[in-house]
Scaffold this active site. Structure first.
Site, PDB file in Angstrom:
ATOM      1  N   CYS A   1       4.125  22.014  56.939  1.00 43.42           N
ATOM      2  CA  CYS A   1       3.278  22.484  56.116  1.00 43.42           C
ATOM      3  C   CYS A   1       2.287  21.311  55.603  1.00 43.42           C
ATOM      4  O   CYS A   1       2.560  20.360  55.345  1.00 43.42           O
ATOM      5  CB  CYS A   1       4.117  22.922  54.667  1.00 43.42           C
ATOM      6  SG  CYS A   1       2.765  23.669  53.614  1.00 43.42           S
TER       7      CYS A   1
ATOM      8  N   LYS B   1      10.919  23.357  62.263  1.00 47.34           N
ATOM      9  CA  LYS B   1       9.153  23.563  62.572  1.00 47.34           C
ATOM     10  C   LYS B   1       8.459  22.355  62.264  1.00 47.34           C
ATOM     11  O   LYS B   1       8.183  21.748  61.218  1.00 47.34           O
ATOM     12  CB  LYS B   1       8.745  24.914  61.941  1.00 47.34           C
ATOM     13  CG  LYS B   1       7.535  25.118  62.100  1.00 47.34           C
ATOM     14  CD  LYS B   1       7.231  26.601  61.917  1.00 47.34           C
ATOM     15  CE  LYS B   1       5.694  27.247  61.900  1.00 47.34           C
ATOM     16  NZ  LYS B   1       4.740  26.754  60.915  1.00 47.34           N
TER      17      LYS B   1
HETATM   18  C1  LIG Z   1      -0.915  32.515  54.922  1.00 49.25           C
HETATM   19  C2  LIG Z   1       0.033  31.572  55.889  1.00 49.25           C
HETATM   20  C3  LIG Z   1       1.258  31.039  55.147  1.00 49.25           C
HETATM   21  C4  LIG Z   1       2.203  30.104  56.069  1.00 49.25           C
HETATM   22  N1  LIG Z   1       3.179  29.511  55.345  1.00 49.25           N
HETATM   23  C5  LIG Z   1       3.725  28.913  56.341  1.00 49.25           C
HETATM   24  C6  LIG Z   1       5.172  28.481  55.712  1.00 49.25           C
HETATM   25  O1  LIG Z   1       5.901  28.996  54.838  1.00 49.25           O
HETATM   26  N2  LIG Z   1       6.082  27.943  56.440  1.00 49.25           N
HETATM   27  C7  LIG Z   1       5.615  27.098  57.670  1.00 49.25           C
HETATM   28  O2  LIG Z   1       6.366  26.375  58.497  1.00 49.25           O
HETATM   29  N3  LIG Z   1       4.275  27.525  58.267  1.00 49.25           N
HETATM   30  C8  LIG Z   1       3.726  28.403  57.348  1.00 49.25           C
HETATM   31  N4  LIG Z   1       2.419  28.803  57.965  1.00 49.25           N
HETATM   32  C9  LIG Z   1       1.766  28.407  59.364  1.00 49.25           C
HETATM   33  C10 LIG Z   1       2.219  29.424  60.468  1.00 49.25           C
HETATM   34  O3  LIG Z   1       3.853  29.439  60.551  1.00 49.25           O
HETATM   35  C11 LIG Z   1       1.766  28.882  61.704  1.00 49.25           C
HETATM   36  O4  LIG Z   1       2.463  27.574  62.235  1.00 49.25           O
HETATM   37  C12 LIG Z   1       0.525  28.821  61.768  1.00 49.25           C
HETATM   38  O5  LIG Z   1      -0.368  29.691  61.041  1.00 49.25           O
HETATM   39  C13 LIG Z   1      -0.174  28.646  63.449  1.00 49.25           C
HETATM   40  O6  LIG Z   1       0.070  29.774  63.896  1.00 49.25           O
HETATM   41  P1  LIG Z   1      -0.972  31.146  64.210  1.00 49.25           P
HETATM   42  O7  LIG Z   1      -1.982  30.443  64.951  1.00 49.25           O
HETATM   43  O8  LIG Z   1      -0.208  32.188  64.936  1.00 49.25           O
HETATM   44  O9  LIG Z   1      -1.374  31.643  62.970  1.00 49.25           O
HETATM   45  C14 LIG Z   1       1.524  29.698  57.312  1.00 49.25           C
HETATM   46  C15 LIG Z   1       0.301  30.059  58.025  1.00 49.25           C
HETATM   47  C16 LIG Z   1      -0.637  31.087  56.954  1.00 49.25           C
HETATM   48  C17 LIG Z   1      -1.657  31.479  57.528  1.00 49.25           C
END
Ligand SMILES: Cc1cc2nc3c(=O)[nH]c(=O)nc-3n(C[C@H](O)[C@H](O)[C@H](O)COP(=O)(O)O)c2cc1C
Length: 338
Positions: A115, A155
């Site tokens: 995060c 993660k």
């Molecule tokens: C609105 C939002 C909330 C997220 N909350 C978390 C979370 O609670 N824990 C986490 O490990 N990653 C969180 N992420 C990151 C996502 O899990 C992911 O790693 C990131 O969006 C990249 O993947 P993508 O390109 O498919 O969106 C969040 C991303 C978004 C957009």
């Protein structure tokens, strides 16, 4: 690791994290404010193989914060499910993991080391801040692994910043501490969501460890999912933003991986009906006021690009009752439905 042969293509689709069998290679990302039980049920129905619940704070669990405890709700039909925890202190991680295991019975506990938001990574020295401290990673992961009898996963991002890309080193530490799988988002903490996810670092992590690796970042459709799988060799791909308003993406990717077919996009009516379903699942877990607030964003995502969507979104933003939302969407369906 067990595997099951797909007769149509000869591809191996089933895989395992520890003793947890996962039926395909497409998983839902943990997303704060999004990946709650209602949303997870929806993506599961669309064929998602494994769902990650949004992160919860170890300290909030420790102090039995009611809002956080409410976030832990999960449903049998969501299995297999991983509950993610963020924090920075070994002892509260242990307490939180035990509490969640004993009370909610998820299949997997996931530790957040990715995060980037300042509240988490700077103020709390949690999330991606842990990437700067492999010793602490080892301490936390082994402590959680010893605290619960279910698989523990982690993660991560590729590193803290461009000058400290250490995902390979971190992944080895995580594996040696007893974790059962790693998810890697191919960006540094300082990149946030800018630039592109780096497939090379994901590939290096996959090559460096023997536990399963889930690749994450910028998958938007079946083609980009297959590209990540083929190029990096990861065991599965994780979808975040591209699933917002588009739970069909799981079905589309699965179909493409199994048969090479690109299926049709959902129709207008299917989209509106999915919103109704989303509302009904949310109603089961949240009071009306919160359902309306939460659905504002989701409806915007579901109807993005459709005719008159801005006007509908504006109307939805002014409502505070589920009946009003349904009646706006019913009218929209009468106007544009197929
Ligand atoms: C609105 C939002 C909330 C997220 N909350 C978390 C979370 O609670 N824990 C986490 O490990 N990653 C969180 N992420 C990151 C996502 O899990 C992911 O790693 C990131 O969006 C990249 O993947 P993508 O390109 O498919 O969106 C969040 C991303 C978004 C957009």
């Amino acid at each position: 690791m067990i595997s099951c042969y797909n007769l149509k293509t000869g591809s191996v689709t089933m895989w395992k994290i520890g003793n947890v069998a996962i039926k395909n290679k497409v998983v839902l990302a943990p997303m704060a404010g999004i990946s709650n039980s209602a949303y997870r049920r929806i993506v599961k129905e669309m064929g998602c193989g494994l769902v990650f619940a949004e992160m919860v704070s170890d300290k909030a669990i420790y102090f039995k914060n009611h809002k956080t405890l409410d976030m832990l709700q999960m449903n049998e039909e969501e299995r297999p499910i991983a509950q993610q925890i963020f924090g920075s202190d070994k002892d509260s991680f242990i307490e939180a993991a035990k509490f969640i295991y004993e009370n909610m019975h998820p299949d997997i506990i996931d530790i957040n080391m990715g995060c980037p938001v300042p509240k988490v990574s700077i103020r709390a020295q949690a999330g991606s801040a842990l990437l700067k401290n492999p010793e602490k990673i080892k301490e936390i992961v082994s402590a959680v692994v010893n605290a619960v009898p279910i698989p523990v996963t982690v993660k991560i991002r590729s590193g803290w910043d461009q000058n400290s890309i250490n995902a390979v080193e971190v992944a080895k530490v995580i594996e040696s501490a007893g974790a059962s799988a790693i998810t890697i988002h191919g960006r540094t903490r300082s990149q946030g969501y800018s630039g592109k996810a780096d497939l090379d670092i994901i590939k290096k992590v996959k090559e460096a460890v023997n536990i399963p690796v889930i690749g994450n970042g910028d998958i938007v459709d079946p083609i980009s999912a297959k590209k990540m799988l083929d190029y990096t060799g990861v065991d599965a791909v994780m979808i975040g933003r591209a699933a917002l308003g588009n739970p069909w993406i799981f079905k589309e990717i699965n179909e493409y991986l199994e048969t090479g077919t690109l299926i049709d996009k959902p129709s207008f009516n299917e989209k509106i009906d999915m919103i109704f379903k989303h509302i009904s699942y949310l109603k089961e877990i949240k009071p009306e006021k919160l359902v309306c607030l939460e659905m504002r964003n989701h409806i915007g995502w579901y109807i993005k690009g459709l005719k008159n969507s801005t006007e509908i979104k504006n109307k939805i933003y002014q409502t505070t009752s589920i009946n009003d939302i349904i009646s706006i969407l019913d009218d929209y369906k009468k106007e544009l439905g197929e």
